[in-house]
Write a protein that holds these residues in place. Structure first.
Motif, PDB file in Angstrom:
ATOM      1  N   ASP A 134      50.222  38.783  25.494  1.00 48.09           N
ATOM      2  CA  ASP A 134      50.901  37.814  25.677  1.00 48.09           C
ATOM      3  C   ASP A 134      50.309  38.307  27.132  1.00 48.09           C
ATOM      4  OD1 ASP A 134      52.107  37.007  23.713  1.00 48.09           O
ATOM      5  OD2 ASP A 134      53.921  37.399  24.858  1.00 48.09           O
ATOM      6  N   ILE A 135      49.790  37.258  27.704  1.00 49.96           N
ATOM      7  CA  ILE A 135      49.557  37.331  29.085  1.00 49.96           C
ATOM      8  C   ILE A 135      50.349  37.195  29.853  1.00 49.96           C
ATOM      9  CG2 ILE A 135      47.320  36.664  30.616  1.00 49.96           C
ATOM     10  CD1 ILE A 135      46.160  36.134  27.884  1.00 49.96           C
ATOM     11  N   TYR A 136      50.712  37.455  31.146  1.00 47.13           N
ATOM     12  CA  TYR A 136      51.299  36.608  32.174  1.00 47.13           C
ATOM     13  C   TYR A 136      50.664  36.849  33.426  1.00 47.13           C
ATOM     14  CZ  TYR A 136      54.934  38.496  29.092  1.00 47.13           C
ATOM     15  OH  TYR A 136      55.696  38.896  28.036  1.00 47.13           O
ATOM     16  N   GLN A 137      51.327  34.914  34.145  1.00 49.21           N
ATOM     17  CA  GLN A 137      50.335  35.553  35.303  1.00 49.21           C
ATOM     18  C   GLN A 137      50.584  34.682  36.385  1.00 49.21           C
ATOM     19  OE1 GLN A 137      46.491  33.606  34.613  1.00 49.21           O
ATOM     20  NE2 GLN A 137      47.230  32.538  32.403  1.00 49.21           N
ATOM     21  N   THR A 138      50.751  33.960  37.960  1.00 46.84           N
ATOM     22  CA  THR A 138      51.452  33.216  38.196  1.00 46.84           C
ATOM     23  C   THR A 138      50.731  31.617  38.008  1.00 46.84           C
ATOM     24  OG1 THR A 138      49.613  33.292  40.564  1.00 46.84           O
ATOM     25  CG2 THR A 138      51.060  34.993  40.535  1.00 46.84           C
ATOM     26  N   ALA A 139      51.445  31.017  39.237  1.00 50.52           N
ATOM     27  CA  ALA A 139      51.103  29.779  39.108  1.00 50.52           C
ATOM     28  C   ALA A 139      49.782  29.605  39.400  1.00 50.52           C
ATOM     29  CB  ALA A 139      51.865  28.984  39.931  1.00 50.52           C
ATOM     30  N   ASN A 140      49.257  30.044  40.330  1.00 51.23           N
ATOM     31  CA  ASN A 140      47.616  29.613  40.747  1.00 51.23           C
ATOM     32  C   ASN A 140      46.562  30.838  40.167  1.00 51.23           C
ATOM     33  OD1 ASN A 140      48.293  32.061  42.197  1.00 51.23           O
ATOM     34  ND2 ASN A 140      47.395  31.993  44.331  1.00 51.23           N
ATOM     35  N   ASN A 141      47.765  31.700  39.089  1.00 50.22           N
ATOM     36  CA  ASN A 141      46.547  31.778  38.050  1.00 50.22           C
ATOM     37  C   ASN A 141      46.053  33.782  38.271  1.00 50.22           C
ATOM     38  OD1 ASN A 141      45.344  28.664  36.982  1.00 50.22           O
ATOM     39  ND2 ASN A 141      46.341  30.227  35.705  1.00 50.22           N
ATOM     40  N   THR A 142      46.511  33.992  39.561  1.00 49.80           N
ATOM     41  CA  THR A 142      46.371  35.734  39.172  1.00 49.80           C
ATOM     42  C   THR A 142      47.289  36.299  38.312  1.00 49.80           C
ATOM     43  OG1 THR A 142      46.009  35.205  41.661  1.00 49.80           O
ATOM     44  CG2 THR A 142      47.066  37.500  40.664  1.00 49.80           C
ATOM     45  N   VAL A 143      46.764  37.226  37.689  1.00 54.46           N
ATOM     46  CA  VAL A 143      47.045  37.536  36.491  1.00 54.46           C
ATOM     47  C   VAL A 143      47.974  39.185  36.694  1.00 54.46           C
ATOM     48  CG1 VAL A 143      46.682  39.571  34.286  1.00 54.46           C
ATOM     49  CG2 VAL A 143      44.919  37.584  35.186  1.00 54.46           C
ATOM     50  N   LEU A 144      49.137  39.038  36.612  1.00 47.81           N
ATOM     51  CA  LEU A 144      50.047  39.612  36.325  1.00 47.81           C
ATOM     52  C   LEU A 144      50.164  41.237  36.153  1.00 47.81           C
ATOM     53  CD1 LEU A 144      53.277  37.643  36.986  1.00 47.81           C
ATOM     54  CD2 LEU A 144      51.826  38.748  39.644  1.00 47.81           C
ATOM     55  N   GLY A 145      49.926  40.519  34.558  1.00 42.79           N
ATOM     56  CA  GLY A 145      49.727  41.934  33.491  1.00 42.79           C
ATOM     57  C   GLY A 145      49.782  41.667  32.217  1.00 42.79           C
ATOM     58  N   VAL A 146      49.293  42.041  31.775  1.00 38.46           N
ATOM     59  CA  VAL A 146      49.269  41.622  29.951  1.00 38.46           C
ATOM     60  C   VAL A 146      50.033  43.031  28.881  1.00 38.46           C
ATOM     61  CG1 VAL A 146      47.814  41.791  27.629  1.00 38.46           C
ATOM     62  CG2 VAL A 146      46.989  40.796  30.212  1.00 38.46           C
ATOM     63  N   THR A 147      50.508  42.148  28.009  1.00 40.58           N
ATOM     64  CA  THR A 147      50.754  43.429  26.687  1.00 40.58           C
ATOM     65  C   THR A 147      50.484  42.816  24.985  1.00 40.58           C
ATOM     66  OG1 THR A 147      52.993  41.005  26.604  1.00 40.58           O
ATOM     67  CG2 THR A 147      53.549  43.195  28.358  1.00 40.58           C
ATOM     68  N   THR A 148      50.932  43.942  24.689  1.00 36.77           N
ATOM     69  CA  THR A 148      50.663  44.022  23.211  1.00 36.77           C
ATOM     70  C   THR A 148      51.545  44.657  22.037  1.00 36.77           C
ATOM     71  OG1 THR A 148      49.139  46.387  22.865  1.00 36.77           O
ATOM     72  CG2 THR A 148      48.635  44.731  23.419  1.00 36.77           C
ATOM     73  N   PRO A 149      52.177  44.652  21.466  1.00 34.66           N
ATOM     74  CA  PRO A 149      53.284  45.134  20.167  1.00 34.66           C
ATOM     75  C   PRO A 149      53.144  46.319  20.692  1.00 34.66           C
ATOM     76  CG  PRO A 149      52.336  43.521  19.373  1.00 34.66           C
ATOM     77  CD  PRO A 149      51.238  43.373  20.060  1.00 34.66           C
ATOM     78  N   THR A 150      52.138  47.712  21.284  1.00 37.08           N
ATOM     79  CA  THR A 150      51.540  48.745  22.035  1.00 37.08           C
ATOM     80  C   THR A 150      51.584  48.874  22.794  1.00 37.08           C
ATOM     81  OG1 THR A 150      49.441  49.084  20.644  1.00 37.08           O
ATOM     82  CG2 THR A 150      51.748  49.607  19.443  1.00 37.08           C
ATOM     83  N   SER A 151      51.655  48.358  24.035  1.00 38.85           N
ATOM     84  CA  SER A 151      51.049  48.385  25.677  1.00 38.85           C
ATOM     85  C   SER A 151      51.942  47.069  26.609  1.00 38.85           C
ATOM     86  CB  SER A 151      49.684  48.537  25.626  1.00 38.85           C
ATOM     87  OG  SER A 151      48.721  47.283  25.077  1.00 38.85           O
ATOM     88  N   TYR A 152      51.665  47.855  27.744  1.00 36.75           N
ATOM     89  CA  TYR A 152      52.596  47.844  28.707  1.00 36.75           C
ATOM     90  C   TYR A 152      51.700  47.617  29.828  1.00 36.75           C
ATOM     91  CZ  TYR A 152      56.533  45.340  32.255  1.00 36.75           C
ATOM     92  OH  TYR A 152      56.571  44.528  32.985  1.00 36.75           O
ATOM     93  N   CYS A 153      50.935  46.499  30.279  1.00 34.11           N
ATOM     94  CA  CYS A 153      49.976  47.405  31.351  1.00 34.11           C
ATOM     95  C   CYS A 153      49.740  45.606  32.275  1.00 34.11           C
ATOM     96  CB  CYS A 153      48.362  46.350  30.225  1.00 34.11           C
ATOM     97  SG  CYS A 153      47.892  47.395  29.444  1.00 34.11           S
ATOM     98  N   ILE A 154      49.797  46.025  33.845  1.00 35.14           N
ATOM     99  CA  ILE A 154      50.619  45.859  35.060  1.00 35.14           C
ATOM    100  C   ILE A 154      49.163  45.744  35.843  1.00 35.14           C
ATOM    101  CG2 ILE A 154      52.177  46.010  36.856  1.00 35.14           C
ATOM    102  CD1 ILE A 154      53.890  47.678  35.115  1.00 35.14           C
ATOM    103  N   ASN A 155      49.101  45.023  36.889  1.00 34.15           N
ATOM    104  CA  ASN A 155      48.221  44.541  37.457  1.00 34.15           C
ATOM    105  C   ASN A 155      48.050  45.384  38.592  1.00 34.15           C
ATOM    106  OD1 ASN A 155      45.426  43.229  39.000  1.00 34.15           O
ATOM    107  ND2 ASN A 155      47.186  41.541  40.042  1.00 34.15           N
ATOM    108  N   GLN A 156      46.974  46.037  39.145  1.00 41.36           N
ATOM    109  CA  GLN A 156      46.969  47.008  39.948  1.00 41.36           C
ATOM    110  C   GLN A 156      46.233  46.301  40.850  1.00 41.36           C
ATOM    111  OE1 GLN A 156      48.678  50.186  39.850  1.00 41.36           O
ATOM    112  NE2 GLN A 156      49.592  48.555  38.711  1.00 41.36           N
ATOM    113  N   GLY A 157      45.638  45.790  41.423  1.00 39.73           N
ATOM    114  CA  GLY A 157      44.479  45.129  42.323  1.00 39.73           C
ATOM    115  C   GLY A 157      43.660  44.192  42.178  1.00 39.73           C
ATOM    116  N   GLY A 158      42.678  43.918  42.255  1.00 38.44           N
ATOM    117  CA  GLY A 158      41.567  43.099  42.027  1.00 38.44           C
ATOM    118  C   GLY A 158      41.168  42.152  42.672  1.00 38.44           C
ATOM    119  N   ASN A 159      40.161  40.904  43.449  1.00 34.38           N
ATOM    120  CA  ASN A 159      40.169  39.288  43.921  1.00 34.38           C
ATOM    121  C   ASN A 159      40.279  38.358  42.564  1.00 34.38           C
ATOM    122  OD1 ASN A 159      39.206  40.444  45.981  1.00 34.38           O
ATOM    123  ND2 ASN A 159      37.232  40.559  44.101  1.00 34.38           N
ATOM    124  N   GLY A 160      40.776  37.854  41.260  1.00 36.49           N
ATOM    125  CA  GLY A 160      41.374  37.535  40.740  1.00 36.49           C
ATOM    126  C   GLY A 160      40.600  36.774  40.260  1.00 36.49           C
TER     127      GLY A 160
END
Length: 258
Positions: A134-160
Motif C-alpha cells: 500500500d502506497i500513501y501520498q499527498t494530493a500532489n503525489n509526494t510519497v508519505l510512506g509505504v506498507t507491506t504485511p511485514t513493514s511500515y516505511c516512512i518518507n524521510q526526505g527526497g525531492n519527489g
C-alpha cells in the motif's frame, strides 16, 4: 519475501526535436550557402530539449490504476548452483482510499498487488504475495510512506517526482525508513528511490526508470529493484518492464519481467 517500498513510476526523454529538423531543412534549402550563412547557422541557439510531465504522468497512473501481465525469466543461485526459472507476474495497481490517514497525516492510498507463478526445479511457486504493497501520498503525489504485511516505511526526505524532466535527468525521489510495524520500534532497513530519464521510442516519448535500493540495518543491500515506464509529452504513461536483484537467506535471485 518482503518487498519494502514498491513505487511505481515516472519518465522523461527526448530524441530529435522539431526545431532541429527545421534547422536542417532550412540549411538544406540554402543551396550551397556562403560562408556568412554558415556562420549565422552556427550561431543559432540549440533547440530546446523536449520536456516530459513526469509528476502529472505519475498522478495519472495512481488515479487511474493499471494492470499488466509480465513474462518472467531469471535464475536462482545457491551454494554455487544456478537454476533457471520462468513464469508470469501480473501487477495490479488501484486507488484504494482517497481519504486515508498515514502516520497521522491525510493521505491518498493506492494498493499494488501481484499474482502469478514461476516454475523452478520442477516446482511451481506462487507469486501471489510477492508484491503486496500500500502506497500513501499527498494530493500532489509526494510519497508519505509505504506498507507491506511485514513493514511500515516512512518518507524521510527526497525531492519527489519532478514536475517536468528532460532526457538525461536524474535525482532522488524519496528516502524511506522502514520498521517492522506501525509502532516503529524495530528498524528493518532503509530504502532510496531514484529516477532517471532516457530516450524513448520517439521524439515525444521517454523512458523513466525508478530504482529502489534497500539497505539493511547491518548496511547490506539485499535488494535492488528497477521499474521502467514509458511516458509522453501529454502525460500518458505505460509500464514497460521490471528487474529484480534480491538476496534471500543467501540465495541470490535475479530476474526480469517484461
Amino acid at each position: 519475501m518482503t518487498l519494502f517500498g514498491l513505487r511505481s513510476s515516472v519518465v522523461a526523454t527526448a530524441s530529435i526535436s522539431v526545431a532541429c529538423v527545421v534547422s536542417v531543412m532550412l540549411l538544406a534549402g540554402c543551396g550551397g550557402g556562403s560562408g556568412s550563412s554558415g556562420s549565422a547557422a552556427s550561431n543559432m541557439p540549440p533547440p530546446a530539449a523536449t520536456t516530459f510531465p513526469v509528476q502529472q504522468a505519475m498522478h495519472n497512473m495512481y488515479a487511474n490504476g493499471y494492470q499488466k501481465t509480465y513474462t518472467v525469466t531469471g535464475t536462482a543461485t545457491d551454494n554455487g548452483q544456478t537454476i533457471p526459472f520462468n513464469g508470469t507476474l501480473q501487477i495490479t495497481e488501484t486507488l484504494l482510499n482517497a481519504n486515508a490517514i498515514f502516520n497521522g497525516q491525510p493521505a491518498i492510498e493506492d494498493a499494488m498487488n501481484g499474482s502469478g507463478s514461476v516454475a523452478i526445479g520442477g516446482q511451481t511457486i506462487s507469486l501471489a504475495n510477492f508484491v503486496q504493497t500500500d502506497i500513501y501520498q499527498t494530493a500532489n503525489n509526494t510519497v508519505l510512506g509505504v506498507t507491506t504485511p511485514t513493514s511500515y516505511c516512512i518518507n524521510q526526505g527526497g525531492n519527489g517526482y519532478p514536475t517536468t524532466a528532460v532526457v538525461g535527468a536524474s535525482g532522488l525521489v524519496s528516502s524511506v525508513a522502514c520498521f517492522s510495524d506501525s509502532t516503529k520500534t524495530t528498524a528493518i532497513g532503509t530504502e532510496n528511490i531514484n529516477y532517471s530519464v532516457t530516450a524513448g521510442a520517439s521524439a515525444t516519448s521517454a523512458t523513466v526508470t525508478l530504482t529502489f535500493t534497500l539497505t539493511s540495518p547491518s548496511n547490506q543491500q539485499p535488494m535492488v529493484y528497477q521499474a521502467n515506464y514509458s511516458i509522453d509529452t501529454s502525460a500518458n504513461i505505460n509500464a514497460q518492464s521490471l528487474m529484480y536483484n534480491i538476496n534471500i537467506n543467501g540465495v541470490q535471485i535475479n530476474f526480469t519481467a517484461q
